[in-house]
Design an enzyme around this catalytic site. Structure first.
Site, mmCIF file in Angstrom:
data_model
loop_
_atom_site.group_PDB
_atom_site.id
_atom_site.type_symbol
_atom_site.label_atom_id
_atom_site.label_comp_id
_atom_site.label_asym_id
_atom_site.label_seq_id
_atom_site.Cartn_x
_atom_site.Cartn_y
_atom_site.Cartn_z
ATOM 1 N N GLU A 310 -16.875 -14.017 5.838
ATOM 2 C CA GLU A 310 -17.658 -13.383 6.894
ATOM 3 C C GLU A 310 -18.359 -14.383 7.812
ATOM 4 O O GLU A 310 -19.598 -14.466 7.862
ATOM 5 C CB GLU A 310 -18.672 -12.416 6.274
ATOM 6 C CG GLU A 310 -17.998 -11.289 5.499
ATOM 7 C CD GLU A 310 -18.946 -10.219 5.005
ATOM 8 O OE1 GLU A 310 -20.170 -10.400 5.145
ATOM 9 O OE2 GLU A 310 -18.474 -9.194 4.481
ATOM 10 N N GLU A 547 -12.613 -7.496 1.117
ATOM 11 C CA GLU A 547 -13.772 -6.882 0.470
ATOM 12 C C GLU A 547 -13.827 -5.408 0.832
ATOM 13 O O GLU A 547 -13.639 -5.035 1.989
ATOM 14 C CB GLU A 547 -15.087 -7.544 0.894
ATOM 15 C CG GLU A 547 -15.422 -8.826 0.196
ATOM 16 C CD GLU A 547 -16.834 -9.311 0.527
ATOM 17 O OE1 GLU A 547 -17.693 -8.449 0.850
ATOM 18 O OE2 GLU A 547 -17.071 -10.521 0.473
#
Length: 796
Positions: A310, A547
């Site tokens: 991220e 994820e």
């Protein structure tokens, strides 16, 4: 033809429309390493017309080289094995526990940061057989293996923790024994634990000039969550706001674009030379990555690496110093603007707005207060900025002594290059160039077949700028997806919302869904948008959701008091159904043995692990065979997580549908052709994968993971096979082997698999009309009756 009735510990099989399974008794003992078949690495034994289903001595979810004939590789949008079979990879993030050290001390934090150890994260080496056997039983044998920069280089620049590197090497070396493969992800959130997340070591912040002990009081970081907090209502979900705080935003900006926006910030390297901050941080990251790849990159279990979890742009592309973008940056609790953060970090008490959860917009401004009344500074006097804010040092803002107030000097500083005036773009100017450097460094010390996993900024679609010159061979796009509404509210029920659509201008009524069917449709649409967005920009490259997960403490932790995890089960089912409809692999967040009901995953109040060691049986009572139900203890919502899927397909998957309330599923696939396609579709769809140009398919056997926890004491009924096709279901290997004996190019297959008796439903697949249809019709009939009454009365 029907087999004899099953015993209580066996499953039986029925074939409708084909032949009965062969009487093969060569099932391997799962706890022992199977002996490889003596065949060519490129030709599967099922290519022999005399082959009996299941006799290759492997299982569906075996991603070791024995199970796949060699290293997994990519072709187009698919992962494929050595036989050209399309592989669906399902697994877990291992693990959220890797964000914090084994000797974490909340009371002393941030002191002692050079002496931390991550040896034993994700779990101690002697406990590995229990956990790996459990993942194999659950069919979750593809792992996103998390490491942090801090774990490798916490003691200081260039000082690597070789004990930790040896530990993860020893752990990863065990994976093939359990059919497990992994890609290693260098994890970060909000830059570092010392700025409120995880990832980079403390010395990176100190090197830029931050005072670790002044960050929280000066509002440069929110640190209560990494100190064990985040569980009470007023602290719930605050940690993502840390991306907008001074410490994390400054570190990200200096890392990606220090040469552009902070050229005056020079740091002494290990040789005593003054180097620009971007060069200092990026070189350290590259060197650390090389040490990691050298330590584990040669292992068979490691199929690739991911540069950064991220990634975040920091202040780059920031349109205004007076506000953050409400549509992309979370506003919750006290959210200082960048300009306000600069003032607070410099020790100036500043009025800041307070934001509270609301509906239909996620938050609203509810007040304001003066923060940092103690005038604590975030900057060290002995640092490279000599106690001055780095952005004041670069003339972005200053202090007007006559007015005794802060002033903005360069409002659009982070939008254009300060020297040239050219507009900047985080992806093209900073992210892609560094990604190229990182890939070159990784591939200089690892085998060329290793895959590269990449992702964009969270919650963004794949950027249109990700053109071919920014792509790499063996590249996998690995974005994340969460139901942002459920995460934000920590709640899930019959009413769900498409936040992705709302944030992009969707008409609100179209963004609301009702019931389990609605949640499935909602999630499927959002996930499909991400996947097809990747195909549209990147072309035919594999997409894997790195994820996705469900908060176990939703609905105010009610399930911990009642032990009823029905809503968690429903949300997980809706999510995985959406993933299945897009025909992509995924790694669930997360398998964390250290999770418990009260403290969750022990990081920022998060509680996502659907496994807890505290609920499991002790190791002395466990068996490691795949059919051992003792491994299931400790799992909370296994009916939703452990589900059938086509793992290795002798063809191209077209459609897979599983109904967890009954255990039935259907699967469609097509035999590809080796000829090249005349052209690619301008609008690629998950439902219409290319059927041409596929590598040679040297296997006729498809392997479907079918959990023994579902088939125990039940008959497995297979419909749709042709007369000459054969199959075998082996509960010990949890695999339904299907051999299509006449795989003509272009031929399509469809099978339907049912369990008799069906599973007992754990919930109803409800929808709006099912729940309210009768009520609505009754109301309409009543209204029509009233209208008719008055019309008749008027006519009389």
């Amino acid at each position: 033809m029907e087999n004899s009735s099953p015993s209580s510990s066996e499953a039986s099989f029925i074939l409708v429309g084909g032949q009965a399974p062969g009487n093969d008794s060569t099932t391997p003992t799962p706890s022992k390493k199977p002996v490889a078949a003596k065949v060519s690495a490129a030709v599967h034994p099922s290519s022999d017309p005399k082959y009996s289903p299941g006799s290759a001595n492997t299982y569906a979810h075996d991603w070791s080289s024995h199970g796949t004939g060699g290293p997994l590789r990519t072709h187009g949008r698919h992962f494929i094995d050595a036989y050209g079979r399309v592989c669906s990879l399902r697994g877990v993030n291992l693990s959220g526990s890797c964000k914090t050290p084994a000797n974490d001390d909340n009371d002393a934090f941030p002191d002692g940061h050079r002496g931390v150890t991550f040896v034993g994260r994700p779990f101690p080496l002697d406990e590995a057989p229990d956990h790996l056997a459990r993942l194999r039983r659950w069919g979750l044998t593809f792992v996103r293996f998390l490491v942090t920069w801090e774990a490798i280089e916490h003691e200081g620049p260039g000082i690597y923790d070789h004990e930790y590197l040896a530990y993860i090497r020893n752990l990863l070396s065990l994976f093939p024994q359990y059919g497990i493969s992994a890609f290693v992800s260098i994890h970060q959130d909000v830059w570092s634990r010392y700025s409120g997340g995880s990832g980079a070591p403390a010395w990176t912040l100190e090197s830029v000039g931050f005072d670790l002990f002044g960050l929280h009081e000066s509002e440069a970081a929110w640190l209560l969550g990494v100190k064990g907090g985040g569980h009470v209502e007023e602290e719930r979900g605050l940690w993502p706001c840390g991306y907008q705080k001074l410490a994390a935003a400054t570190m990200a900006t200096c890392f990606w674009a220090g040469d552009t926006f902070a050229p005056k910030l020079l740091i002494k390297d290990r040789d005593g030379n003054d180097v620009p901050v971007q060069q200092y941080l990026q070189n350290a990251f590259l060197d650390m990555s090389e040490a990691l790849v050298k330590a584990v990159g040669d292992l068979d279990a490691v199929i690739g690496f991911e540069m950064m979890n991220e990634p975040h742009r920091g202040y780059i592309d920031l349109k205004s110093l007076h506000e953050f973008d409400y549509n992309t940056d979370l506003h919750l609790a006290y959210i200082p603007s960048p300009f306000q953060s600069f003032q607070l970090g410099a020790g100036h008490p500043t009025m800041v707005s307070h934001w509270t959860r609301s509906f239909p917009m996620p938050t609203r401004k509810t007040g304001e207060a003066i923060l940092n009344v103690k005038r604590r500074k975030a900057w060290r006097e002995d640092g490279p900025t000599f106690g001055e804010c780095v952005w004041a040092m670069h003339g972005v803002w200053g202090w007007d002594r006559n007015k005794d107030a802060a002033v903005v000097l360069r409002e659009n500083y982070f939008v254009k290059h300060p020297l040239t005036g050219d507009k900047v773009d985080w992806y093209t100017d900073f992210y892609y160039p560094f990604l190229h450097k990182w890939v070159d460094r990784v591939r200089s010390v690892s085998p060329p077949e290793k895959l590269v996993f990449v992702e964009a900024i969270p919650n963004e679609f794949c950027p249109a700028s990700w053109t071919p010159e920014h792509c790499f061979p063996n590249m996998v796009y690995a974005p994340h997806w969460y139901d942002l509404n459920a995460l934000f509210t920590k709640a899930f029920g019959d009413f769900s919302v498409n936040v992705q659509g709302l944030s992009r201008g969707m008409f609100p009524l179209k963004a609301f869904y009702w019931g389990q069917k609605g949640a499935r449709d909602n999630y499927a649409l959002q996930i499909r948008n991400i996947v097809e967005g990747g195909y549209k920009v990147l072309g035919e490259k594999p997409v894997l959701i790195g994820e996705c997960g469900v908060p176990m403490d939703m609905n105010k932790g009610e399930a911990f008091r009642t032990d009823d995890f029905s809503w968690q089960t429903r949300m997980m089912d809706a999510m995985i159904t959406g993933l299945e409809r897009s025909l992509i692999g995924f790694t669930l967040w997360n398998y964390n043995p250290f999770n418990d009901d009260r403290l969750g995953d022990h990081w920022n109040g998060e509680n996502f692990s659907w496994f807890s060691q505290r609920r499991a049986l002790p190791s002395s009572l466990l068996y490691h065979e795949q059919a051992a139900p003792s491994l299931d203890q400790g799992g909370r919502i296994l009916r939703a997580v452990v589900r059938p899927y086509p793992a290795k397909v002798a063809g191209i998957p077209l459609k897979f549908e599983y109904e967890m309330t009954t255990g039935a599923f259907s699967f469609e696939w097509a035999v590809p052709t080796a000829t090249s396609s005349s052209g690619s579709s301008s609008t690629p769809r998950t439902s219409t994968p290319p059927l041409t140009g596929h590598p040679e398919l040297t296997a006729t056997e498809t392997e479907i993971y079918l959990p023994s926890s579902l088939t125990l004491g039940r008959k497995v009924i297979v419909r749709g096979l042709n007369g000459d096709d054969r199959y075998l279901y082996d509960p010990d290997r949890q695999t339904l082997f299907v051999v299509a004996v006449s795989p003509e190019p272009g031929k399509k297959y469809r099978i339907e698999v049912e369990l008799q008796p069906p599973l007992k439903p754990v919930f109803e697949v409800n929808d709006f009309w099912g729940d309210f249809g009768a009520m609505i019709w009754s109301f309409l009939v009543l209204v029509l009756g009233v209208v008719a009454f008055f019309l008749m009365r008027a006519a009389a």
